[in-house]
Design an enzyme around this catalytic site. Structure first.
Site, mmCIF file in Angstrom:
data_model
loop_
_atom_site.group_PDB
_atom_site.id
_atom_site.type_symbol
_atom_site.label_atom_id
_atom_site.label_comp_id
_atom_site.label_asym_id
_atom_site.label_seq_id
_atom_site.Cartn_x
_atom_site.Cartn_y
_atom_site.Cartn_z
ATOM 1 N N CYS A 1 -66.545 -72.550 -40.390
ATOM 2 C CA CYS A 1 -67.296 -72.791 -41.639
ATOM 3 C C CYS A 1 -66.392 -72.643 -42.857
ATOM 4 O O CYS A 1 -66.796 -72.122 -43.904
ATOM 5 C CB CYS A 1 -68.508 -71.877 -41.769
ATOM 6 S SG CYS A 1 -69.656 -72.036 -40.412
ATOM 7 N N HIS B 1 -65.842 -69.318 -47.331
ATOM 8 C CA HIS B 1 -66.772 -69.787 -46.295
ATOM 9 C C HIS B 1 -67.712 -70.806 -46.950
ATOM 10 O O HIS B 1 -67.996 -70.714 -48.149
ATOM 11 C CB HIS B 1 -67.564 -68.571 -45.797
ATOM 12 C CG HIS B 1 -68.466 -68.817 -44.633
ATOM 13 N ND1 HIS B 1 -69.708 -69.398 -44.767
ATOM 14 C CD2 HIS B 1 -68.333 -68.520 -43.317
ATOM 15 C CE1 HIS B 1 -70.285 -69.462 -43.574
ATOM 16 N NE2 HIS B 1 -69.475 -68.936 -42.680
ATOM 17 N N ASP C 1 -68.566 -62.253 -51.960
ATOM 18 C CA ASP C 1 -69.014 -62.450 -50.584
ATOM 19 C C ASP C 1 -68.341 -61.363 -49.742
ATOM 20 O O ASP C 1 -67.166 -61.460 -49.405
ATOM 21 C CB ASP C 1 -68.609 -63.862 -50.128
ATOM 22 C CG ASP C 1 -68.873 -64.094 -48.645
ATOM 23 O OD1 ASP C 1 -69.213 -63.125 -47.926
ATOM 24 O OD2 ASP C 1 -68.715 -65.238 -48.204
ATOM 25 N N GLN D 1 -67.299 -60.126 -44.602
ATOM 26 C CA GLN D 1 -66.251 -59.653 -43.691
ATOM 27 C C GLN D 1 -65.589 -58.370 -44.196
ATOM 28 O O GLN D 1 -64.616 -57.898 -43.594
ATOM 29 C CB GLN D 1 -65.176 -60.739 -43.494
ATOM 30 C CG GLN D 1 -65.680 -62.037 -42.911
ATOM 31 C CD GLN D 1 -66.155 -61.903 -41.458
ATOM 32 O OE1 GLN D 1 -65.945 -60.892 -40.795
ATOM 33 N NE2 GLN D 1 -66.828 -62.930 -40.958
ATOM 34 N N LYS E 1 -73.202 -58.590 -38.840
ATOM 35 C CA LYS E 1 -71.753 -58.428 -38.688
ATOM 36 C C LYS E 1 -71.341 -56.962 -38.750
ATOM 37 O O LYS E 1 -70.171 -56.633 -38.637
ATOM 38 C CB LYS E 1 -71.019 -59.216 -39.775
ATOM 39 C CG LYS E 1 -71.206 -60.731 -39.659
ATOM 40 C CD LYS E 1 -70.314 -61.457 -40.633
ATOM 41 C CE LYS E 1 -70.745 -62.891 -40.887
ATOM 42 N NZ LYS E 1 -70.455 -63.788 -39.761
HETATM 43 N N1 7TS Z 1 -69.217 -65.412 -45.751
HETATM 44 C C1 7TS Z 1 -68.280 -65.082 -44.871
HETATM 45 C C2 7TS Z 1 -66.936 -64.632 -45.343
HETATM 46 C C3 7TS Z 1 -68.566 -65.173 -43.503
HETATM 47 O O1 7TS Z 1 -67.637 -64.831 -42.621
HETATM 48 C C4 7TS Z 1 -69.845 -65.610 -43.086
HETATM 49 C C5 7TS Z 1 -70.175 -65.805 -41.632
HETATM 50 C C6 7TS Z 1 -70.795 -65.899 -44.054
HETATM 51 C C7 7TS Z 1 -70.438 -65.802 -45.375
HETATM 52 C C8 7TS Z 1 -72.184 -66.293 -43.698
HETATM 53 O O2 7TS Z 1 -72.848 -65.216 -43.158
HETATM 54 P P1 7TS Z 1 -74.312 -65.389 -42.531
HETATM 55 O O3 7TS Z 1 -74.565 -64.081 -41.878
HETATM 56 O O4 7TS Z 1 -75.220 -65.654 -43.659
HETATM 57 O O5 7TS Z 1 -74.226 -66.522 -41.577
HETATM 58 N N2 7TS Z 1 -69.054 -66.055 -40.841
HETATM 59 C C9 7TS Z 1 -69.030 -66.489 -39.557
HETATM 60 C C10 7TS Z 1 -67.838 -66.634 -38.847
HETATM 61 O O6 7TS Z 1 -66.737 -66.373 -39.285
HETATM 62 N N3 7TS Z 1 -68.120 -67.088 -37.612
HETATM 63 O O7 7TS Z 1 -69.449 -67.225 -37.500
HETATM 64 C C11 7TS Z 1 -70.019 -66.855 -38.703
#
Ligand code: 7TS
Length: 420
Positions: free
Chosen positions: A378, A137, A214, A217, A240
């Site tokens: 992203c 990401h 990371d 997910q 999430k």
């Molecule tokens: N890493 C992964 C693997 C992600 O899926 C996401 C967000 C992030 C980092 C960033 O997370 P945040 O909470 O700091 O924004 N992924 C997604 C997505 O898949 N669709 O919208 C956000």
């Protein structure tokens, strides 16, 4: 219910998982969109929230809204207690040896930026390498790119294959004594690939590299134990995993966190301040400058209790069977190409349809009540690798059903009729 070629012996978790009861806990799911029942298939972007989390947020603002770590009055004491208890629960949830190794952040993005700045700036220099993978990401690419720019280090990218699997031989070859950091997703948001994270960590430690995982997910979908994994740092987001937005976690090994200087300066991260000198606070408060997202932390603690009650192993098994059901369904649509077909996958179904741009497809699915995400997720390097501008992505959670996948299937057929 429609039947696809799903092996029946794999249906155990679906049959034993009480999804009706689970869904009753999520008020948002029980609504119609454009006159159709909502099929929310966008949990990788953000999960929905159970009533217990919504009520905890409401309760905080109605009854004991107050700042933490400072006031000596009833409300402030309760707020501090709940906020800190949540930290303890989160530590237990991910197998952290201590709650002091749980740093509250805004989310995965801030957690990774925190490591890249506070640890990276002090430990990475010219000639060093930061190793990421092609499936990251943007939030696990850009902070490292920025670190490389500041320090003169080099960003190295481990390749993936056509199924969206990390090429381990190449990864191993790229690991050298120059590798200072390995930054890798536990689970890919765009492909669903589950990386062999234990092996990755073991190999990286073999060359003395620090590993930043990371887990955005992964934590919502499987039992994660950071200590067993031996991760140096592990980042994830509350929103999430049934928690509120604007709260997340950076887990770190105790000695790594202790050795790190602060991230941002301000209130709460200090022990004493004069104009000549500031003595920084203990870990984890050293990294938590300013008034934090108090209700976010409290809400995440409740979310963690809720997930524990449902059972992470049950969630993983149920979602796996839903994924198999969904994969079988989508494969029966002519001209549909799944992007991300690794052997080990979490509940992500990214796909493109011949001759139809995902952006044209999304509004038609929406009219059928189906919420999916379209775009590059992203993860533009992933799109480039597969030669597509974007994909449509259905992402599953434990509150989804086979009926919702059927609804997606029917909506896709309709989109094909209208656009092809
Ligand atoms: N890493 C992964 C693997 C992600 O899926 C996401 C967000 C992030 C980092 C960033 O997370 P945040 O909470 O700091 O924004 N992924 C997604 C997505 O898949 N669709 O919208 C956000």
């Amino acid at each position: 219910m429609m039947e696809y070629d799903v092996p029946t012996q794999a249906d155990n978790a679906i049959l034993t998982f009480d999804v009706v009861n689970v869904r009753a806990a999520f008020p948002i799911l029980h609504q119609q969109v454009h006159g159709k029942p909502l099929a929310y298939l966008d949990s990788a972007a953000t999960s929905q929230k159970p009533t217990c989390v919504i009520e905890a947020i409401d309760d905080y603002y109605r009854r004991y809204n107050s700042n933490v770590h400072r006031g000596v009055h009833k409300l402030a004491e309760e707020a501090t207690h709940e906020y800190e208890q949540a930290r303890v629960k989160i530590a237990r949830f991910i197998g952290s040896p201590s709650h002091t190794q749980i740093v509250y952040t805004r989310g995965t993005t801030e957690s990774i930026n925190l490591v890249a700045s506070a640890w990276g700036d002090a430990n990475v220099g010219e000639g060093d390498e930061v190793l990421v993978t092609h499936m990251e990401h943007h939030s696990n690419i850009v902070p490292w790119q920025m670190l490389c720019k500041r320090t003169g280090a080099t960003l190295v990218v481990a390749p993936i294959d056509k199924t969206g699997t990390l090429v381990m031989d190449a990864f191993e070859r790229q690991l050298t004594e120059r590798t200072k950091v390995v930054a890798v997703a536990h689970v890919s948001n765009a492909l669903g690939t589950i990386n062999p994270i234990e092996r990755i960590i073991e190999l990286a430690h073999g060359v003395g590299a620090v590993v930043v995982v990371d887990g955005a997910q992964a934590v919502p979908h499987m039992q994660v134990n950071v200590e067993a994994l031996d991760a140096d740092f592990y980042a994830f987001s509350g929103h999430k995993m049934c928690g509120p937005t604007g709260i997340g976690v950076l887990y770190g090994k105790a000695d790594r966190l202790e050795a790190m200087g602060p991230y941002q300066g301000g209130g709460d991260m200090i022990k004493s301040v004069t104009f000549k000198h500031t003595e920084y606070n203990d870990v984890p408060y050293r990294f938590e400058a300013g008034t934090p997202n108090i209700v976010g932390g409290i809400g995440l603690g409740v979310a963690v209790d809720y997930l524990t009650g449902v059972g992470m192993d049950k969630i993983a098994a149920y979602e796996h069977e839903l994924l198999e059901y969904g994969t079988a369904a989508l494969q029966q649509i002519d001209g549909l190409r799944l992007i991300g077909t690794a052997d080990r996958k979490a509940g992500v179904l990214s796909f493109v349809l011949d001759g139809i741009h995902p952006y044209d497809m999304a509004p038609i699915l929406d009219r059928q009540g189906v919420a999916v995400r379209t775009g590059h997720h992203c993860a533009q390097p992933v799109m480039d690798f597969f030669g597509v501008p974007a994909t449509a992505r259905a992402s599953l959670a434990f509150y989804n059903t086979r009926a919702e996948i059927d609804q997606l299937f029917v909506a896709l057929k309709k989109a094909k009729e209208m656009l092809a």
